[in-house]
Design an enzyme around this catalytic site. Structure first.
Site, PDB file in Angstrom:
ATOM      1  N   ARG A  23      -5.388 -10.731   0.446  1.00  0.00           N
ATOM      2  CA  ARG A  23      -4.840 -12.056   0.749  1.00  0.00           C
ATOM      3  C   ARG A  23      -5.029 -12.438   2.210  1.00  0.00           C
ATOM      4  NH1 ARG A  23       1.095 -10.774  -0.622  1.00  0.00           N
ATOM      5  NH2 ARG A  23       0.354  -8.921   0.430  1.00  0.00           N
ATOM      6  N   GLN A  46      14.783 -19.600  23.527  1.00  0.00           N
ATOM      7  CA  GLN A  46      14.042 -20.861  23.419  1.00  0.00           C
ATOM      8  C   GLN A  46      12.593 -20.547  23.098  1.00  0.00           C
ATOM      9  OE1 GLN A  46      14.732 -23.590  26.693  1.00  0.00           O
ATOM     10  NE2 GLN A  46      12.561 -24.018  26.792  1.00  0.00           N
ATOM     11  N   ARG A  59      -2.585 -23.686  34.338  1.00  0.00           N
ATOM     12  CA  ARG A  59      -1.147 -23.935  34.462  1.00  0.00           C
ATOM     13  C   ARG A  59      -0.559 -22.758  35.208  1.00  0.00           C
ATOM     14  NH1 ARG A  59       1.152 -27.984  30.810  1.00  0.00           N
ATOM     15  NH2 ARG A  59      -0.450 -28.707  29.379  1.00  0.00           N
ATOM     16  N   HIS A  62       3.988 -20.145  37.703  1.00  0.00           N
ATOM     17  CA  HIS A  62       5.372 -20.612  37.630  1.00  0.00           C
ATOM     18  C   HIS A  62       6.357 -19.459  37.477  1.00  0.00           C
ATOM     19  CE1 HIS A  62       3.315 -24.220  35.514  1.00  0.00           C
ATOM     20  NE2 HIS A  62       3.328 -24.422  36.812  1.00  0.00           N
ATOM     21  N   LYS A  72       9.626 -14.048  29.746  1.00  0.00           N
ATOM     22  CA  LYS A  72       8.800 -14.829  28.820  1.00  0.00           C
ATOM     23  C   LYS A  72       7.935 -13.896  27.994  1.00  0.00           C
ATOM     24  CE  LYS A  72       8.245 -18.532  32.221  1.00  0.00           C
ATOM     25  NZ  LYS A  72       7.293 -19.189  33.119  1.00  0.00           N
ATOM     26  N   HIS A 119       3.973 -16.539  36.403  1.00  0.00           N
ATOM     27  CA  HIS A 119       3.040 -16.588  35.283  1.00  0.00           C
ATOM     28  C   HIS A 119       2.143 -17.816  35.374  1.00  0.00           C
ATOM     29  CE1 HIS A 119       2.043 -18.075  31.157  1.00  0.00           C
ATOM     30  NE2 HIS A 119       1.519 -16.872  31.137  1.00  0.00           N
ATOM     31  N   TYR A 132       5.405 -20.016  24.018  1.00  0.00           N
ATOM     32  CA  TYR A 132       6.303 -19.283  24.915  1.00  0.00           C
ATOM     33  C   TYR A 132       7.605 -19.008  24.186  1.00  0.00           C
ATOM     34  CZ  TYR A 132       3.755 -20.996  29.087  1.00  0.00           C
ATOM     35  OH  TYR A 132       2.829 -21.286  30.048  1.00  0.00           O
ATOM     36  N   ASP A 168       0.899 -28.019  40.649  1.00  0.00           N
ATOM     37  CA  ASP A 168       0.393 -26.643  40.662  1.00  0.00           C
ATOM     38  C   ASP A 168      -0.637 -26.435  41.766  1.00  0.00           C
ATOM     39  OD1 ASP A 168       2.056 -26.129  38.549  1.00  0.00           O
ATOM     40  OD2 ASP A 168       0.464 -25.913  37.059  1.00  0.00           O
TER      41      ASP A 168
END
Length: 176
Positions: A23, A46, A59, A62, A72, A119, A132, A168
């Protein structure tokens, strides 16, 4: 799941161990008990999605400083990214060092990034989605970052970004 330690304490590549049959395949991607047993307790509060239509989108880098620091778990659910973690913890033996791994929908790996570690990622193909899982929940107004090309880190990105936000691109040089 397999937990592969990187050279930065607490930054871990999480590899699924899929079970396959005619499958297709099924794999567990997160289990609080397995993470805790591996020495990396993590229960997300979250889940967020970053959609990136263009290859070469950068990105980051941060992080959320104390008292709103985040852990994270990051994975590419479509496409591929060059995913980077930079240790900003002043008391860490790997302070200002970085590690990177390729995350893709194909390899299904994730990168666990603890508090105090910045990150960022560079998309390696168009239409890349990054999932995330975050704990604690994101607190708006407490964002921080360091510049992606800061000489203090000397990150060897696979290419220069084609697309980066003014925020950034404008982060100042890192100061201890």
């Amino acid at each position: 799941m397999r937990f592969v330690e990187t050279e930065i304490p607490g930054v871990v590549v999480v590899e699924p161990e899929p079970r396959s049959d005619e499958r297709g395949a099924f794999a567990r991607l997160h289990c609080p008990e397995e993470f805790a047993a591996a020495g990396h307790p993590f229960t997300p509060a979250q889940t967020s999605l970053s959609r990136n239509p263009a290859a070469g989108t950068l990105r980051g880098l941060h992080y959320q400083p104390t008292p709103h620091a985040e852990t994270k778990l990051v994975r590419a659910v479509r496409g591929r990214i060059f995913d980077v973690a930079v240790d900003l913890r002043p008391d860490s033996p790997t302070h200002r060092r970085w590690t990177a791994t390729e995350l893709s929908a194909e390899n299904a790996r994730a990168l666990l990034i603890p508090e105090g570690v910045a990150h960022g990622f560079l998309t390696l193909e168009p239409d890349t989605d990054v999932l995330y899982q975050i704990s604690p929940a994101y607190r708006a107004g407490h964002e921080a970052g360091v510049r992606w090309d800061d000489p203090a880190f000397a990150i060897r990105w696979p290419s220069a970004p084609a697309l980066i936000s003014p925020r950034d691109a404008g982060y100042p040089d890192y100061r201890d």
